[in-house]
Motif scaffolding. Structure first.
Motif, mmCIF file in Angstrom:
data_model
loop_
_atom_site.group_PDB
_atom_site.id
_atom_site.type_symbol
_atom_site.label_atom_id
_atom_site.label_comp_id
_atom_site.label_asym_id
_atom_site.label_seq_id
_atom_site.Cartn_x
_atom_site.Cartn_y
_atom_site.Cartn_z
ATOM 1 N N VAL A 1 0.821 -1.212 0.000
ATOM 2 C CA VAL A 1 0.000 0.000 0.000
ATOM 3 C C VAL A 1 0.858 1.266 0.000
ATOM 4 O O VAL A 1 0.777 2.101 -0.905
ATOM 5 C CB VAL A 1 -0.968 0.013 1.211
ATOM 6 C CG1 VAL A 1 -1.772 1.309 1.228
ATOM 7 C CG2 VAL A 1 -1.870 -1.199 1.156
ATOM 8 N N ALA A 2 1.727 1.397 1.035
ATOM 9 C CA ALA A 2 2.480 2.648 1.196
ATOM 10 C C ALA A 2 3.483 2.858 0.055
ATOM 11 O O ALA A 2 3.535 3.933 -0.548
ATOM 12 C CB ALA A 2 3.191 2.654 2.543
ATOM 13 N N LEU A 3 4.271 1.807 -0.233
ATOM 14 C CA LEU A 3 5.302 1.973 -1.270
ATOM 15 C C LEU A 3 4.721 2.337 -2.640
ATOM 16 O O LEU A 3 5.189 3.296 -3.263
ATOM 17 C CB LEU A 3 6.159 0.705 -1.378
ATOM 18 C CG LEU A 3 7.354 0.599 -0.429
ATOM 19 C CD1 LEU A 3 8.203 -0.604 -0.789
ATOM 20 C CD2 LEU A 3 8.204 1.860 -0.438
ATOM 21 N N PRO A 4 3.686 1.624 -3.119
ATOM 22 C CA PRO A 4 3.129 2.013 -4.431
ATOM 23 C C PRO A 4 2.562 3.428 -4.424
ATOM 24 O O PRO A 4 2.700 4.149 -5.413
ATOM 25 C CB PRO A 4 2.029 0.977 -4.664
ATOM 26 C CG PRO A 4 2.410 -0.191 -3.829
ATOM 27 C CD PRO A 4 3.087 0.375 -2.630
ATOM 28 N N LEU A 5 1.937 3.826 -3.303
ATOM 29 C CA LEU A 5 1.383 5.179 -3.246
ATOM 30 C C LEU A 5 2.481 6.236 -3.273
ATOM 31 O O LEU A 5 2.287 7.349 -3.760
ATOM 32 C CB LEU A 5 0.527 5.354 -1.986
ATOM 33 C CG LEU A 5 -0.871 4.731 -2.041
ATOM 34 C CD1 LEU A 5 -1.555 4.832 -0.691
ATOM 35 C CD2 LEU A 5 -1.708 5.392 -3.110
ATOM 36 N N ALA A 6 3.658 5.889 -2.714
ATOM 37 C CA ALA A 6 4.754 6.866 -2.637
ATOM 38 C C ALA A 6 5.667 6.784 -3.859
ATOM 39 O O ALA A 6 6.710 7.433 -3.897
ATOM 40 C CB ALA A 6 5.560 6.622 -1.362
ATOM 41 N N ARG A 7 5.251 5.992 -4.853
ATOM 42 C CA ARG A 7 6.166 5.758 -5.972
ATOM 43 C C ARG A 7 6.675 7.031 -6.665
ATOM 44 O O ARG A 7 7.874 7.162 -6.899
ATOM 45 C CB ARG A 7 5.542 4.812 -6.989
ATOM 46 C CG ARG A 7 6.621 4.081 -7.781
ATOM 47 C CD ARG A 7 6.038 3.150 -8.789
ATOM 48 N NE ARG A 7 5.379 3.928 -9.830
ATOM 49 C CZ ARG A 7 4.953 3.422 -10.974
ATOM 50 N NH1 ARG A 7 5.092 2.154 -11.200
ATOM 51 N NH2 ARG A 7 4.377 4.174 -11.873
ATOM 52 N N PRO A 8 5.789 7.997 -6.973
ATOM 53 C CA PRO A 8 6.321 9.202 -7.628
ATOM 54 C C PRO A 8 7.409 9.880 -6.798
ATOM 55 O O PRO A 8 8.430 10.327 -7.336
ATOM 56 C CB PRO A 8 5.098 10.105 -7.761
ATOM 57 C CG PRO A 8 3.917 9.212 -7.623
ATOM 58 C CD PRO A 8 4.329 8.071 -6.769
ATOM 59 N N ALA A 9 7.210 9.908 -5.470
ATOM 60 C CA ALA A 9 8.204 10.541 -4.595
ATOM 61 C C ALA A 9 9.511 9.762 -4.606
ATOM 62 O O ALA A 9 10.600 10.338 -4.578
ATOM 63 C CB ALA A 9 7.659 10.642 -3.178
ATOM 64 N N ILE A 10 9.396 8.422 -4.666
ATOM 65 C CA ILE A 10 10.617 7.603 -4.664
ATOM 66 C C ILE A 10 11.387 7.803 -5.967
ATOM 67 O O ILE A 10 12.624 7.881 -5.967
ATOM 68 C CB ILE A 10 10.267 6.109 -4.431
ATOM 69 C CG1 ILE A 10 9.718 5.951 -3.011
ATOM 70 C CG2 ILE A 10 11.483 5.220 -4.634
ATOM 71 C CD1 ILE A 10 9.201 4.573 -2.688
#
Lengths: 251, 225
Positions: B139-148
């Protein structure tokens, strides 16, 4: 009306410094000569009442600035080439060339007893890092390479080299102990006529070409009496005594 | 044009930036998560320490690293005790210095993204019996993908462009620590302006492309349709 007064005061605040306490000459100084130059400027102010404003940077940076019209009257370089190039380009006054100091090379370690008085340590090569200034950039680096060549140690020690961007950074490598020993300027470790820390070998001067630090009067300073006085002052016995006291030789 | 030394500097810089970026993501993502979610009272102090390189002049950072990693520093004593020798003037030393120097550029965007996600998606995941680790990964990692992605590009680009720290830490050894920025500096200082132009021009083009890419990954929230 109040607005005008305000604007006037603002302008005075911005430019007052240059208008009122007008600097009488601007000197570009190679950063290795910072301490003696400050002392010289103090003495010059006492003698002549003129204020020499000093700007410090590496010789190459100052050269680039002067070539692009930086407002300096005199240039105290750490080598001879930069001054000669300015002379050839017509940016320095012909006949003003003056060798004001001779740099001396010191093999130094921050640990006491590490470097012996004959440089035997260098021949033994039992250390991990030998610091020197980048020979492509710094006259002290070129001199260090000449010494290594003269001793026949150029190839065998090259893998241990760590290069400082200038002689000050080279000194930091050795002072922090990250390099066990390195070639620095005598002036960096010289205080009151003696070595102030660690152990060292004062490299014999026949092992390297003299490190001539040359000063020139720049085109901009040609008509400035204070600049002419500064160049004369550098040749006086009291100026030379100051320069010697910082560990430089003279021609 | 470019000579062998220049190419060696380019290869070394790309290698350094790649390895550094991997470490940045490996440690930066968990650290960002902790900074975003933790209620620990030391959190803000840790965040401030991580952000220090944004403020400190690189020469200051480089000088302190030289002291800490030197024979008198605690890190230097540690690496010597472990039989690793001293870190200054080595490629590993450069990686560590670059890691610390670029860390804030990676932490900042990822931490903000984790904060913006908030509790709700994670609570929803928990009601579906996802473990915390499961919720983080799915959940968290895919949602934060643009930031990563942004953080990866920033971390890589910042490492390529760094100068002061590598100059202090590296000792300018060809093939080991002489990176592009140091090579350009040497060319300029030795008045080889033509060669400096080639390398600088390349770096300029590279930086432009990176920044252009960065724009593409920006959230488009400000655009009104």
């Amino acid at each position: 009306m109040r607005l005008r007064v305000g604007i006037f005061l603002l302008l005075l605040l911005l430019f007052g410094n240059t208008l009122l306490g007008a600097a009488t000459l601007q000197v570009a100084v190679a950063s290795n000569f910072t301490a003696p130059a400050q002392r010289l400027a103090e003495r010059f102010a006492q003698e002549s009442g003129e204020q020499a404003v000093l700007s410090f940077a590496s010789t190459a940076k100052l050269y680039a600035q002067i070539s692009n019209g930086a407002p300096f009257d005199c240039f105290l370089a750490a080598d001879a080439e930069s001054a000669d190039k300015l002379l050839r380009a017509g940016r320095a006054v012909a006949g003003s060339r003056l060798t004001y100091a001779l740099g001396k090379l010191l093999l130094w370690s921050a640990q006491s007893g590490y470097v012996d008085g004959q440089g035997e340590r260098l021949r033994r090569g039992d250390f991990a890092h030998l610091a020197l200034a980048d020979p492509r950039l710094a006259p002290y680096g070129r001199a260090a390479v000449e010494v290594l060549r003269a001793l026949g140690l150029l190839e065998s020690l090259q893998s241990k080299w760590v290069l400082g961007e200038n002689i000050a950074q080279t000194h930091q490598f050795v002072a922090t102990g990250n390099a066990e020993l390195g070639f620095v300027a005598l002036a960096q470790q010289f205080e009151g006529g003696a070595l102030n820390k660690g152990s060292a070998w004062l490299v014999p001067e026949e092992l390297y070409q003299p490190i001539r630090q040359v000063a020139v009067l720049l085109e901009r300073g040609k008509e400035n009496p204070a600049a002419l006085a500064w160049m004369r002052f550098l040749q006086t016995e009291q100026a030379r005594a100051i320069i010697r006291s910082y560990g430089y030789g003279e021609e | 044009m470019l000579d062998a030394g220049d190419w060696s500097a380019i290869r070394l810089t790309l290698l350094l930036a790649t390895i550094t970026t991997l470490f940045l993501l490996l440690f930066g993502i968990p650290l960002s998560w902790w900074l975003a979610r933790s209620r620990c009272r030391w959190k803000e102090a840790v965040a401030a320490v991580v952000a220090l390189p944004l403020v400190l002049p690189p020469t200051v950072l480089g000088f302190y690293l030289l002291l800490f990693m030197g024979p008198q520093g605690w890190l230097g004593a540690l690496t010597q005790a472990l039989g690793l020798g001293l870190l200054p003037f080595t490629f590993s030393g450069l990686v560590i210095a670059s890691f610390l120097y670029s860390l804030p550029f990676v932490i900042q965007p990822i931490r903000d993204a984790f904060v913006a996600i908030g509790d709700k998606p994670l609570e929803a995941a928990a009601t579906l019996r996802a473990s915390p680790l499961d919720a983080f990964c799915t959940v968290a990692l895919p949602l934060a993908r643009p930031a990563i992605v942004t953080a990866t590009i920033m971390g890589f680009a910042h490492t390529v462009g760094e100068f002061g720290v590598v100059l202090m830490m590296g000792g300018n050894i060809p093939g080991v620590t002489r990176v592009i920025s140091v090579q350009i500096y040497s060319h300029v200082e030795s008045l080889h302006y033509a060669q400096a132009h080639w390398l600088s021009g390349g770096l300029l083009l590279f930086s432009f492309i990176v920044l252009l890419l960065l724009q593409r990954f920006r959230p488009q929230a400000g655009v009104w349709h």
